[in-house]
Design a protein around this motif. Structure first.
Motif, PDB file in Angstrom:
ATOM      1  N   TYR A  41      -4.689   6.486  -1.822  1.00  9.64           N
ATOM      2  CA  TYR A  41      -4.008   5.251  -1.434  1.00  9.64           C
ATOM      3  C   TYR A  41      -4.042   4.265  -2.604  1.00  9.64           C
ATOM      4  O   TYR A  41      -5.103   3.999  -3.176  1.00  9.64           O
ATOM      5  CB  TYR A  41      -4.664   4.629  -0.198  1.00  9.64           C
ATOM      6  CG  TYR A  41      -4.356   5.401   1.064  1.00  9.64           C
ATOM      7  CD1 TYR A  41      -5.070   6.541   1.386  1.00  9.64           C
ATOM      8  CD2 TYR A  41      -3.333   4.997   1.909  1.00  9.64           C
ATOM      9  CE1 TYR A  41      -4.774   7.269   2.533  1.00  9.64           C
ATOM     10  CE2 TYR A  41      -3.034   5.705   3.061  1.00  9.64           C
ATOM     11  CZ  TYR A  41      -3.755   6.845   3.360  1.00  9.64           C
ATOM     12  OH  TYR A  41      -3.465   7.558   4.494  1.00  9.64           O
ATOM     13  N   ASP A  48      -3.747  11.652   7.389  1.00  7.86           N
ATOM     14  CA  ASP A  48      -3.927  10.424   6.606  1.00  7.86           C
ATOM     15  C   ASP A  48      -4.672  10.690   5.300  1.00  7.86           C
ATOM     16  O   ASP A  48      -4.735   9.815   4.431  1.00  7.86           O
ATOM     17  CB  ASP A  48      -4.719   9.382   7.418  1.00  7.86           C
ATOM     18  CG  ASP A  48      -3.957   8.896   8.640  1.00  7.86           C
ATOM     19  OD1 ASP A  48      -4.614   8.487   9.625  1.00  7.86           O
ATOM     20  OD2 ASP A  48      -2.703   8.933   8.625  1.00  7.86           O
ATOM     21  N   LEU A  77      -6.489  -2.664   3.576  1.00  2.00           N
ATOM     22  CA  LEU A  77      -5.702  -1.822   4.488  1.00  2.00           C
ATOM     23  C   LEU A  77      -6.626  -1.236   5.539  1.00  2.00           C
ATOM     24  O   LEU A  77      -7.633  -0.616   5.202  1.00  2.00           O
ATOM     25  CB  LEU A  77      -5.026  -0.687   3.724  1.00  2.00           C
ATOM     26  CG  LEU A  77      -4.291   0.362   4.571  1.00  2.00           C
ATOM     27  CD1 LEU A  77      -3.032  -0.237   5.196  1.00  2.00           C
ATOM     28  CD2 LEU A  77      -3.931   1.585   3.724  1.00  2.00           C
ATOM     29  N   ILE A  97      -6.847   1.444   8.621  1.00  2.00           N
ATOM     30  CA  ILE A  97      -6.211   2.576   9.282  1.00  2.00           C
ATOM     31  C   ILE A  97      -6.974   2.839  10.570  1.00  2.00           C
ATOM     32  O   ILE A  97      -8.175   3.158  10.542  1.00  2.00           O
ATOM     33  CB  ILE A  97      -6.226   3.842   8.395  1.00  2.00           C
ATOM     34  CG1 ILE A  97      -5.611   3.541   7.026  1.00  2.00           C
ATOM     35  CG2 ILE A  97      -5.478   4.986   9.076  1.00  2.00           C
ATOM     36  CD1 ILE A  97      -5.721   4.691   6.023  1.00  2.00           C
ATOM     37  N   TRP A 141       0.861  -1.170   0.000  1.00  2.00           N
ATOM     38  CA  TRP A 141       0.000   0.000   0.000  1.00  2.00           C
ATOM     39  C   TRP A 141       0.903   1.227   0.000  1.00  2.00           C
ATOM     40  O   TRP A 141       1.793   1.360   0.858  1.00  2.00           O
ATOM     41  CB  TRP A 141      -0.924   0.034   1.220  1.00  2.00           C
ATOM     42  CG  TRP A 141      -2.119  -0.837   1.084  1.00  2.00           C
ATOM     43  CD1 TRP A 141      -2.289  -2.106   1.538  1.00  2.00           C
ATOM     44  CD2 TRP A 141      -3.346  -0.487   0.422  1.00  2.00           C
ATOM     45  NE1 TRP A 141      -3.539  -2.567   1.216  1.00  2.00           N
ATOM     46  CE2 TRP A 141      -4.210  -1.599   0.527  1.00  2.00           C
ATOM     47  CE3 TRP A 141      -3.813   0.664  -0.238  1.00  2.00           C
ATOM     48  CZ2 TRP A 141      -5.498  -1.603  -0.001  1.00  2.00           C
ATOM     49  CZ3 TRP A 141      -5.086   0.654  -0.761  1.00  2.00           C
ATOM     50  CH2 TRP A 141      -5.910  -0.481  -0.633  1.00  2.00           C
ATOM     51  N   TYR A 142       0.650   2.096  -0.986  1.00  2.00           N
ATOM     52  CA  TYR A 142       1.353   3.368  -1.074  1.00  2.00           C
ATOM     53  C   TYR A 142       0.351   4.493  -0.823  1.00  2.00           C
ATOM     54  O   TYR A 142      -0.808   4.414  -1.199  1.00  2.00           O
ATOM     55  CB  TYR A 142       1.973   3.563  -2.464  1.00  2.00           C
ATOM     56  CG  TYR A 142       3.300   2.879  -2.672  1.00  2.00           C
ATOM     57  CD1 TYR A 142       3.359   1.551  -3.102  1.00  2.00           C
ATOM     58  CD2 TYR A 142       4.497   3.558  -2.468  1.00  2.00           C
ATOM     59  CE1 TYR A 142       4.587   0.927  -3.316  1.00  2.00           C
ATOM     60  CE2 TYR A 142       5.725   2.941  -2.681  1.00  2.00           C
ATOM     61  CZ  TYR A 142       5.759   1.630  -3.105  1.00  2.00           C
ATOM     62  OH  TYR A 142       6.974   1.010  -3.310  1.00  2.00           O
ATOM     63  N   LYS A 143       0.860   5.556  -0.239  1.00  2.00           N
ATOM     64  CA  LYS A 143       0.059   6.753   0.030  1.00  2.00           C
ATOM     65  C   LYS A 143       0.592   7.880  -0.840  1.00  2.00           C
ATOM     66  O   LYS A 143       1.811   8.068  -0.947  1.00  2.00           O
ATOM     67  CB  LYS A 143       0.204   7.108   1.516  1.00  2.00           C
ATOM     68  CG  LYS A 143      -0.359   8.443   1.931  1.00  2.00           C
ATOM     69  CD  LYS A 143      -0.042   8.691   3.405  1.00  2.00           C
ATOM     70  CE  LYS A 143      -0.518  10.058   3.851  1.00  2.00           C
ATOM     71  NZ  LYS A 143      -0.186  10.315   5.282  1.00  2.00           N
ATOM     72  N   GLU A 150       2.030  -1.769  10.752  1.00  2.00           N
ATOM     73  CA  GLU A 150       2.954  -0.645  10.915  1.00  2.00           C
ATOM     74  C   GLU A 150       2.209   0.440  11.691  1.00  2.00           C
ATOM     75  O   GLU A 150       1.478   1.234  11.132  1.00  2.00           O
ATOM     76  CB  GLU A 150       3.393  -0.083   9.553  1.00  2.00           C
ATOM     77  CG  GLU A 150       4.397  -0.895   8.801  1.00  2.00           C
ATOM     78  CD  GLU A 150       5.794  -0.860   9.413  1.00  2.00           C
ATOM     79  OE1 GLU A 150       6.102   0.083  10.183  1.00  2.00           O
ATOM     80  OE2 GLU A 150       6.570  -1.785   9.117  1.00  2.00           O
ATOM     81  N   VAL A 189       3.448   2.686   2.642  1.00  2.00           N
ATOM     82  CA  VAL A 189       2.759   2.583   3.929  1.00  2.00           C
ATOM     83  C   VAL A 189       3.045   1.244   4.577  1.00  2.00           C
ATOM     84  O   VAL A 189       3.384   1.163   5.763  1.00  2.00           O
ATOM     85  CB  VAL A 189       1.231   2.756   3.730  1.00  2.00           C
ATOM     86  CG1 VAL A 189       0.490   2.517   5.048  1.00  2.00           C
ATOM     87  CG2 VAL A 189       0.912   4.136   3.182  1.00  2.00           C
ATOM     88  N   ILE A 190       2.918   0.174   3.783  1.00  2.00           N
ATOM     89  CA  ILE A 190       3.055  -1.155   4.356  1.00  2.00           C
ATOM     90  C   ILE A 190       3.287  -2.155   3.240  1.00  2.00           C
ATOM     91  O   ILE A 190       2.864  -1.930   2.110  1.00  2.00           O
ATOM     92  CB  ILE A 190       1.794  -1.508   5.186  1.00  2.00           C
ATOM     93  CG1 ILE A 190       2.049  -2.633   6.172  1.00  2.00           C
ATOM     94  CG2 ILE A 190       0.603  -1.799   4.280  1.00  2.00           C
ATOM     95  CD1 ILE A 190       0.963  -2.767   7.224  1.00  2.00           C
ATOM     96  N   PHE A 222      -1.412   1.277  10.958  1.00  2.00           N
ATOM     97  CA  PHE A 222      -1.776   0.659   9.685  1.00  2.00           C
ATOM     98  C   PHE A 222      -1.601  -0.857   9.775  1.00  2.00           C
ATOM     99  O   PHE A 222      -0.563  -1.339  10.240  1.00  2.00           O
ATOM    100  CB  PHE A 222      -0.905   1.213   8.552  1.00  2.00           C
ATOM    101  CG  PHE A 222      -1.059   2.701   8.339  1.00  2.00           C
ATOM    102  CD1 PHE A 222      -0.291   3.594   9.065  1.00  2.00           C
ATOM    103  CD2 PHE A 222      -1.975   3.190   7.434  1.00  2.00           C
ATOM    104  CE1 PHE A 222      -0.431   4.965   8.883  1.00  2.00           C
ATOM    105  CE2 PHE A 222      -2.116   4.554   7.225  1.00  2.00           C
ATOM    106  CZ  PHE A 222      -1.349   5.448   7.957  1.00  2.00           C
TER     107      PHE A 222
END
Lengths: 114, 115
Positions: free
Chosen positions: B90, B86, B77, B79, B36-38, B61, B48-49, B64
């Motif tokens: 995503y 945040d 994902l 949160i 997962w990218y933000k 994480e 992100v993870i 997350f």
């Protein structure tokens, strides 16, 4: 310890001109990837390069687009004779090895074609 | 060819609440990575993870965490304790374990966080 550096951050070109986007990978990384992001879309893979070699260019348009990653210096994505449809954000990413998973991204170069 | 699908173009959550973003993928491979990218308004892509497919334990994480269902090819994902920072787009991404393969991204989910 610089991350992936891309320049320019913003580039404006008129139709028919050439655009050159540069990417310096993270220190020690020899694998570079270019992605294109259109507005409201995800990132689309364009090309994967190692030093002096193009490994996978399956996502790159056959015409007008080229990429290189010379032995010395940054990777360059070159777009010749730009058209309005080339307007997008172009992201470069690098990795230490070809299959560890994580890619580290630069901040992107936004190309606007007038 | 592998594909990644994010079926929620937009999601919203209130501060301190929990939100779950969905992601499914299609692959015939057994060994791969999921991420997962933000992407905040600055447009920088931030990891992100990550999850290795061979690991059964879900990655976490801080706030997350993921729910990785390999058989269902699902990678959501979560949160927790959402914060204003945040708010971002995503992206779920897949990468084969084969050398020299690129990340394949979903189309993204825009998350808004309200106070």
């Amino acid at each position: 310890n610089a991350g992936v550096m891309q320049n320019p951050r913003h580039l404006v070109r008129r139709r028919g001109q050439e655009a050159r986007l540069r990417c310096s990978p993270m220190k020690g990384h020899s694998h570079v990837y270019w992605y294109r992001q259109l507005p409201e879309e995800g990132l689309k893979f364009m090309v994967y390069l190692q030093k002096e070699n193009i490994i996978d260019e399956s996502g790159m348009p056959k015409e007008r687009f080229s990429a290189e990653f010379p032995k010395e210096g940054p990777s360059i994505l070159r777009i010749q004779q730009v058209v309005r449809g080339d307007s997008a954000a172009y992201f470069c990413a690098s990795s230490l090895t070809p299959n560890t998973g994580e890619l580290f991204f630069g901040e992107g170069s936004r190309l606007t074609v007038l | 060819a592998q594909t990644v699908t994010q079926s929620q173009p937009e999601m919203s959550v209130q501060e301190a609440e929990t939100v779950t973003l969905s992601c499914t993928y299609d692959t015939s491979e057994s060994d791969y990575y999921l991420f997962w990218y933000k992407q905040p308004p600055s447009r920088q892509m931030i990891l992100v993870i990550r999850q290795e497919a061979y690991k059964q334990q879900n990655a976490t994480e801080n706030r997350f965490s993921v729910n990785f269902q390999k058989a269902a090819k699902s990678f959501s994902l979560k949160i927790s304790d959402s914060q204003l920072g945040d708010a971002a787009m995503y992206f779920c991404a897949y990468r084969s374990n084969q050398a020299g393969t690129a990340l394949i991204f979903g189309k993204g989910t825009t998350l808004s966080v309200s106070s």
